[in-house]
Design a protein around this motif. Structure first.
Motif, PDB file in Angstrom:
ATOM      1  N   GLU A 264       0.837  -1.196   0.000  1.00  0.00           N
ATOM      2  CA  GLU A 264       0.000   0.000   0.000  1.00  0.00           C
ATOM      3  C   GLU A 264       0.877   1.253   0.000  1.00  0.00           C
ATOM      4  O   GLU A 264       1.791   1.387   0.815  1.00  0.00           O
ATOM      5  CB  GLU A 264      -0.918   0.006   1.225  1.00  0.00           C
ATOM      6  N   THR A 265       0.586   2.164  -0.921  1.00  0.00           N
ATOM      7  CA  THR A 265       1.410   3.356  -1.102  1.00  0.00           C
ATOM      8  C   THR A 265       0.811   4.556  -0.391  1.00  0.00           C
ATOM      9  O   THR A 265      -0.395   4.759  -0.376  1.00  0.00           O
ATOM     10  CB  THR A 265       1.562   3.688  -2.603  1.00  0.00           C
ATOM     11  N   VAL A 266       1.687   5.362   0.227  1.00  0.00           N
ATOM     12  CA  VAL A 266       1.271   6.639   0.790  1.00  0.00           C
ATOM     13  C   VAL A 266       2.040   7.743   0.066  1.00  0.00           C
ATOM     14  O   VAL A 266       3.258   7.666  -0.077  1.00  0.00           O
ATOM     15  CB  VAL A 266       1.508   6.702   2.312  1.00  0.00           C
ATOM     16  N   LYS A 267       1.302   8.736  -0.444  1.00  0.00           N
ATOM     17  CA  LYS A 267       1.916   9.838  -1.188  1.00  0.00           C
ATOM     18  C   LYS A 267       2.063  11.052  -0.279  1.00  0.00           C
ATOM     19  O   LYS A 267       1.074  11.550   0.259  1.00  0.00           O
ATOM     20  CB  LYS A 267       1.036  10.243  -2.374  1.00  0.00           C
ATOM     21  N   ILE A 268       3.291  11.535  -0.136  1.00  0.00           N
ATOM     22  CA  ILE A 268       3.552  12.743   0.635  1.00  0.00           C
ATOM     23  C   ILE A 268       4.148  13.788  -0.304  1.00  0.00           C
ATOM     24  O   ILE A 268       5.155  13.529  -0.970  1.00  0.00           O
ATOM     25  CB  ILE A 268       4.518  12.482   1.806  1.00  0.00           C
ATOM     26  N   CYS A 269       3.517  14.946  -0.349  1.00  0.00           N
ATOM     27  CA  CYS A 269       4.000  16.034  -1.204  1.00  0.00           C
ATOM     28  C   CYS A 269       4.913  16.929  -0.381  1.00  0.00           C
ATOM     29  O   CYS A 269       4.479  17.564   0.582  1.00  0.00           O
ATOM     30  CB  CYS A 269       2.818  16.833  -1.751  1.00  0.00           C
TER      31      CYS A 269
ATOM     32  N   CYS B 221      -2.828  18.281  -5.004  1.00  0.00           N
ATOM     33  CA  CYS B 221      -4.214  17.913  -4.674  1.00  0.00           C
ATOM     34  C   CYS B 221      -4.411  16.405  -4.528  1.00  0.00           C
ATOM     35  O   CYS B 221      -5.360  15.965  -3.883  1.00  0.00           O
ATOM     36  CB  CYS B 221      -5.170  18.452  -5.737  1.00  0.00           C
ATOM     37  N   THR B 222      -3.535  15.623  -5.127  1.00  0.00           N
ATOM     38  CA  THR B 222      -3.696  14.158  -5.069  1.00  0.00           C
ATOM     39  C   THR B 222      -2.833  13.514  -3.992  1.00  0.00           C
ATOM     40  O   THR B 222      -2.818  12.293  -3.864  1.00  0.00           O
ATOM     41  CB  THR B 222      -3.346  13.534  -6.435  1.00  0.00           C
ATOM     42  N   ALA B 223      -2.120  14.321  -3.200  1.00  0.00           N
ATOM     43  CA  ALA B 223      -1.238  13.780  -2.157  1.00  0.00           C
ATOM     44  C   ALA B 223      -2.034  13.404  -0.913  1.00  0.00           C
ATOM     45  O   ALA B 223      -3.071  13.996  -0.613  1.00  0.00           O
ATOM     46  CB  ALA B 223      -0.154  14.794  -1.815  1.00  0.00           C
ATOM     47  N   SER B 224      -1.510  12.423  -0.172  1.00  0.00           N
ATOM     48  CA  SER B 224      -2.134  12.008   1.084  1.00  0.00           C
ATOM     49  C   SER B 224      -1.794  12.960   2.219  1.00  0.00           C
ATOM     50  O   SER B 224      -2.512  13.038   3.216  1.00  0.00           O
ATOM     51  CB  SER B 224      -1.671  10.598   1.461  1.00  0.00           C
ATOM     52  N   GLY B 225      -0.685  13.652   2.097  1.00  0.00           N
ATOM     53  CA  GLY B 225      -0.254  14.597   3.112  1.00  0.00           C
ATOM     54  C   GLY B 225       0.705  15.598   2.506  1.00  0.00           C
ATOM     55  O   GLY B 225       1.305  15.350   1.452  1.00  0.00           O
ATOM     56  N   ILE B 226       0.853  16.747   3.173  1.00  0.00           N
ATOM     57  CA  ILE B 226       1.712  17.823   2.675  1.00  0.00           C
ATOM     58  C   ILE B 226       2.735  18.161   3.752  1.00  0.00           C
ATOM     59  O   ILE B 226       2.392  18.320   4.927  1.00  0.00           O
ATOM     60  CB  ILE B 226       0.887  19.075   2.322  1.00  0.00           C
ATOM     61  N   LEU B 227       3.994  18.257   3.345  1.00  0.00           N
ATOM     62  CA  LEU B 227       5.065  18.618   4.266  1.00  0.00           C
ATOM     63  C   LEU B 227       5.815  19.820   3.706  1.00  0.00           C
ATOM     64  O   LEU B 227       6.277  19.796   2.556  1.00  0.00           O
ATOM     65  CB  LEU B 227       6.024  17.442   4.463  1.00  0.00           C
ATOM     66  N   VAL B 228       5.928  20.879   4.496  1.00  0.00           N
ATOM     67  CA  VAL B 228       6.699  22.060   4.114  1.00  0.00           C
ATOM     68  C   VAL B 228       7.888  22.151   5.060  1.00  0.00           C
ATOM     69  O   VAL B 228       7.719  22.410   6.251  1.00  0.00           O
ATOM     70  CB  VAL B 228       5.853  23.348   4.179  1.00  0.00           C
ATOM     71  N   PRO B 229       9.107  21.916   4.563  1.00  0.00           N
ATOM     72  CA  PRO B 229      10.295  21.898   5.418  1.00  0.00           C
ATOM     73  C   PRO B 229      10.910  23.289   5.580  1.00  0.00           C
ATOM     74  O   PRO B 229      10.344  24.289   5.137  1.00  0.00           O
ATOM     75  CB  PRO B 229      11.235  20.965   4.654  1.00  0.00           C
ATOM     76  N   GLY B 230      12.082  23.329   6.174  1.00  0.00           N
ATOM     77  CA  GLY B 230      12.772  24.588   6.419  1.00  0.00           C
ATOM     78  C   GLY B 230      13.375  25.177   5.161  1.00  0.00           C
ATOM     79  O   GLY B 230      13.432  24.545   4.107  1.00  0.00           O
ATOM     80  N   GLY B 231      13.846  26.406   5.294  1.00  0.00           N
ATOM     81  CA  GLY B 231      14.467  27.099   4.182  1.00  0.00           C
ATOM     82  C   GLY B 231      14.668  28.565   4.523  1.00  0.00           C
ATOM     83  O   GLY B 231      14.160  29.064   5.529  1.00  0.00           O
TER      84      GLY B 231
ATOM     85  N   LYS C  51      -8.960  21.954   2.944  1.00  0.00           N
ATOM     86  CA  LYS C  51      -9.379  20.645   2.434  1.00  0.00           C
ATOM     87  C   LYS C  51      -9.132  19.509   3.431  1.00  0.00           C
ATOM     88  O   LYS C  51      -9.318  18.339   3.084  1.00  0.00           O
ATOM     89  CB  LYS C  51      -8.653  20.339   1.118  1.00  0.00           C
ATOM     90  N   LYS C  52      -8.711  19.872   4.641  1.00  0.00           N
ATOM     91  CA  LYS C  52      -8.492  18.873   5.697  1.00  0.00           C
ATOM     92  C   LYS C  52      -7.460  17.821   5.288  1.00  0.00           C
ATOM     93  O   LYS C  52      -7.633  16.618   5.529  1.00  0.00           O
ATOM     94  CB  LYS C  52      -9.808  18.183   6.063  1.00  0.00           C
ATOM     95  N   VAL C  53      -6.377  18.284   4.676  1.00  0.00           N
ATOM     96  CA  VAL C  53      -5.285  17.393   4.298  1.00  0.00           C
ATOM     97  C   VAL C  53      -4.213  17.473   5.388  1.00  0.00           C
ATOM     98  O   VAL C  53      -3.839  18.570   5.806  1.00  0.00           O
ATOM     99  CB  VAL C  53      -4.675  17.797   2.944  1.00  0.00           C
ATOM    100  N   PRO C  54      -3.707  16.353   5.897  1.00  0.00           N
ATOM    101  CA  PRO C  54      -2.657  16.399   6.923  1.00  0.00           C
ATOM    102  C   PRO C  54      -1.474  17.254   6.463  1.00  0.00           C
ATOM    103  O   PRO C  54      -0.998  17.112   5.331  1.00  0.00           O
ATOM    104  CB  PRO C  54      -2.252  14.931   7.081  1.00  0.00           C
ATOM    105  N   TYR C  55      -1.040  18.127   7.360  1.00  0.00           N
ATOM    106  CA  TYR C  55       0.029  19.084   7.031  1.00  0.00           C
ATOM    107  C   TYR C  55       1.048  19.090   8.162  1.00  0.00           C
ATOM    108  O   TYR C  55       0.695  19.191   9.327  1.00  0.00           O
ATOM    109  CB  TYR C  55      -0.580  20.488   6.876  1.00  0.00           C
ATOM    110  N   LEU C  56       2.313  18.964   7.791  1.00  0.00           N
ATOM    111  CA  LEU C  56       3.395  19.087   8.766  1.00  0.00           C
ATOM    112  C   LEU C  56       4.308  20.220   8.315  1.00  0.00           C
ATOM    113  O   LEU C  56       4.880  20.177   7.226  1.00  0.00           O
ATOM    114  CB  LEU C  56       4.193  17.783   8.860  1.00  0.00           C
ATOM    115  N   GLY C  57       4.418  21.238   9.149  1.00  0.00           N
ATOM    116  CA  GLY C  57       5.301  22.353   8.865  1.00  0.00           C
ATOM    117  C   GLY C  57       6.504  22.312   9.782  1.00  0.00           C
ATOM    118  O   GLY C  57       6.367  22.249  11.001  1.00  0.00           O
ATOM    119  N   ILE C  58       7.685  22.319   9.199  1.00  0.00           N
ATOM    120  CA  ILE C  58       8.923  22.246   9.968  1.00  0.00           C
ATOM    121  C   ILE C  58       9.690  23.548   9.772  1.00  0.00           C
ATOM    122  O   ILE C  58       9.984  23.931   8.649  1.00  0.00           O
ATOM    123  CB  ILE C  58       9.792  21.057   9.520  1.00  0.00           C
ATOM    124  N   CYS C  59      10.002  24.236  10.866  1.00  0.00           N
ATOM    125  CA  CYS C  59      10.755  25.483  10.805  1.00  0.00           C
ATOM    126  C   CYS C  59      10.001  26.506   9.968  1.00  0.00           C
ATOM    127  O   CYS C  59       8.965  27.008  10.374  1.00  0.00           O
ATOM    128  CB  CYS C  59      12.158  25.225  10.265  1.00  0.00           C
TER     129      CYS C  59
END
Length: 559
Positions: A304-309, A369-379, A398-406
């Motif tokens: 089973e695949t999980v897509k993270i953008c 829009c087709t990702a299972s979750g969104i991650l925005v890292p540092g920069g 859209k209630k998509v899981p989001y992880l923001g780092i830094c």
């Protein structure tokens, strides 16, 4: 017992995989019950990796003590479950600075200070001192120190280090030093070519070193004829030629080395059987090896695949976010999923891109829009910021899981203030220091004049607040036992992706847990706007020990 040293160097080309091979050799040594440490030598003039462009050199890895070091130290920590210090990364700039400081203090008693012997002796002294630092839970001196020499043998900048390592081999004594040289076997017209490796070994021997093992990077397993030819022309036995061909995951490399009989070679050359290894360490080593094999087998069988953008600024070089990628891999293995990372340049989500390249723009939005979750890292810097803000808005609405780092957390704050709180000109001081509503501000204790090693760096405590009982993130940290080596997703959403996945939790039934994560940042949430955001439902569930610095935010009822 004297420390054993295992040198890993490279030839033909850089970026050949020395770090993974060095880490994998460490895994083999740990599997037989030995305590292992690692040192990385980088022959560049920079004092550390803190100011280097991630698109040129990959990510800057942050240690517990705040050291900003080469990304290979992250590999060592992840593979070997150890905690290194800034002293475990030697650079040309650092060692020259060290020698010059000694000269200024009069340590050389008026002598003419030279590359040989003064600088080369300083390198050896540094290695021997650092090799004795305990790095694991035993708090004991390591048995073996793995030294990785960055770059390629023959580079002018690495010459002093090669001379120092040649002298270290003699200083360490017989059966206390092993040299593994990593080289490339290109395939041309379906023929494996050995000439580049023959030339690389000649260069190494000309410099005064003699490899005990030749690790050959290649796309396919070496043919017997290729191995025999290398053995003959490089003056080694065929079993000393190790094929490190392409595998589905870097976690397979220790298994690949073990299958080719590398452990018996390490035992023989370094006389490892003479080391007193306590029975509990032997059992621990066996358990490590069985766990490693199970881990790779689980990864191979995942269906089973999980897509993270991953929406970032430096996505053209994936090593710019190596620790984040490894954290996602660890999490997916724990969950029994096959990970698919969508590498998305945040600038492609911006309106300007829609005007100049509509195909790129619409493709980017389709991927998001087709990702299972969104991650925005540092920069750092202005480019792509508005695209990140648009990604955060999509995730929230859209209630998509989001992880923001830094920077990713700062982006979430800016988006919420603009869209929900009605502060349309909400901005970060980094992007516009003249903005009226700076919801992200420069940390007062961080210098605005000096850039190197002045950020808030290293392991810091975060206190979950009393209002955090609803938090999904807190649930991940809640286990009473200490979680290590990437077992949990690395989720410090305020300041940095914890590079090695090491999470310490302290909790009691009456108090929310305290967690420790590695930090690297110089901007923070403006405390003046926190009450306004709380009024509109954005809660900061984690703060620093003073209660004034915002560490973790989470929206209720968001997946």
């Amino acid at each position: 017992m004297p420390t054993k040293y295992l040198l890993v160097s490279g030839g033909v080309i850089s970026g050949i995989g020395k770090g993974v091979i060095a880490s994998s050799l460490g895994v083999l040594l740990k599997s037989i019950g030995l305590k292992v440490t690692s040192i990385k030598i980088d022959p560049y003039m920079n004092i550390d990796a803190g100011l280097m462009n991630p698109l040129e050199h990959g990510e800057c890895f942050v240690l517990d003590d705040g050291g900003e070091v080469d990304l290979d130290l992250g590999n060592y920590e992840r593979y070997l479950n150890i905690t290194l210090t800034r002293e475990h990364n030697i650079t040309t700039g650092k060692i020259y600075q060290h020698v010059i400081e000694l000269e200024r203090k009069g340590k050389y008693l008026g002598k003419t200070v030279q590359i040989v012997p003064h600088l080369t002796d300083a390198v050896q002294d540094w290695i021997q001192k650092v090799a004795a630092i305990p790095v694991d839970s035993t708090s004991e001196k390591p048995d073996v120190c793995i030294i990785e020499l960055g770059g390629t043998v023959g580079d002018i900048e690495s010459a002093p280090f090669i001379e120092a390592l040649r002298c270290l081999r003699r200083r360490a004594g017989q059966n206390n030093f092993l040299h593994c040289h990593v080289s490339l076997i290109p395939v041309i017209n379906e023929e494996q070519k050995t000439k580049p490796t023959q030339a690389a070994i000649k260069d190494v021997r000309h410099a005064g070193l003699s490899p005990d093992i030749i690790a050959c990077r290649c796309s396919l397993p070496l043919l017997k004829s290729t191995t025999d030819k290398l053995a003959m022309y490089c003056q080694v036995e065929p079993e000393q030629v190790i094929a490190v061909h392409d595998v589905p995951s870097t976690y397979h490399v220790p298994l690949l080395l073990e299958r080719q009989g590398l452990i018996p070679i390490l035992r023989e050359v370094l006389r490892l059987d003479a080391l007193p290894i306590a029975p509990p360490m032997v059992r621990s080593g066996s358990e490590i090896w069985e766990t490693w094999k199970t881990l790779t087998d689980t990864q191979d069988r995942a269906r089973e695949t999980v897509k993270i953008c991953l929406v970032g600024k430096y996505v053209s070089l994936h090593d710019s976010y190596l620790s984040v990628r490894k954290s996602l891999e660890h999490a997916s293995m724990r969950c029994g999923r096959k990970l698919e990372i969508i590498w998305l340049d945040s600038a492609d989500l911006e309106i300007a891109t829609e005007m100049t390249s509509p195909v790129t723009y619409h493709k980017a939005w389709h991927q998001l829009c087709t990702a299972s979750g969104i991650l925005v890292p540092g920069g750092f810097g202005h480019r792509g910021i508005e695209g990140m803000i648009r990604a955060a808005k999509w995730a929230r609405e859209k209630k998509v899981p989001y992880l923001g780092i830094c920077l990713g957390m700062q982006i979430a704050v800016i988006e919420f203030c603009r869209t929900i709180c009605g502060i349309e000109d909400a901005q970060s001081e980094e992007m516009d220091d003249s903005a009226k509503n700076k919801v992200i501000v420069h940390m007062p204790e961080v210098s605005k004049e000096t850039m190197g090693a002045v950020m808030r760096l290293g392991l810091r405590n975060t206190m979950f607040q009393d209002n955090s009982g609803f938090s999904k993130l807190r649930t991940l940290y809640e286990p009473e036992t200490t979680q290590t080596n990437g077992v949990l997703p690395e989720s410090n959403t305020s300041t940095t992706a914890t590079a090695d996945g090491e999470v310490a939790t302290k909790s009691s039934p009456s108090q929310p847990p305290v967690i420790s994560e590695r930090h690297r940042h110089k901007y923070e949430v403006n405390p003046e706007f926190v009450p306004t955001m709380a009024t509109y439902g954005l809660e900061f569930i984690g703060k620093d020990e003073s209660g004034e610095r915002m560490e973790i935010l989470e929206l209720r009822d968001h997946p």
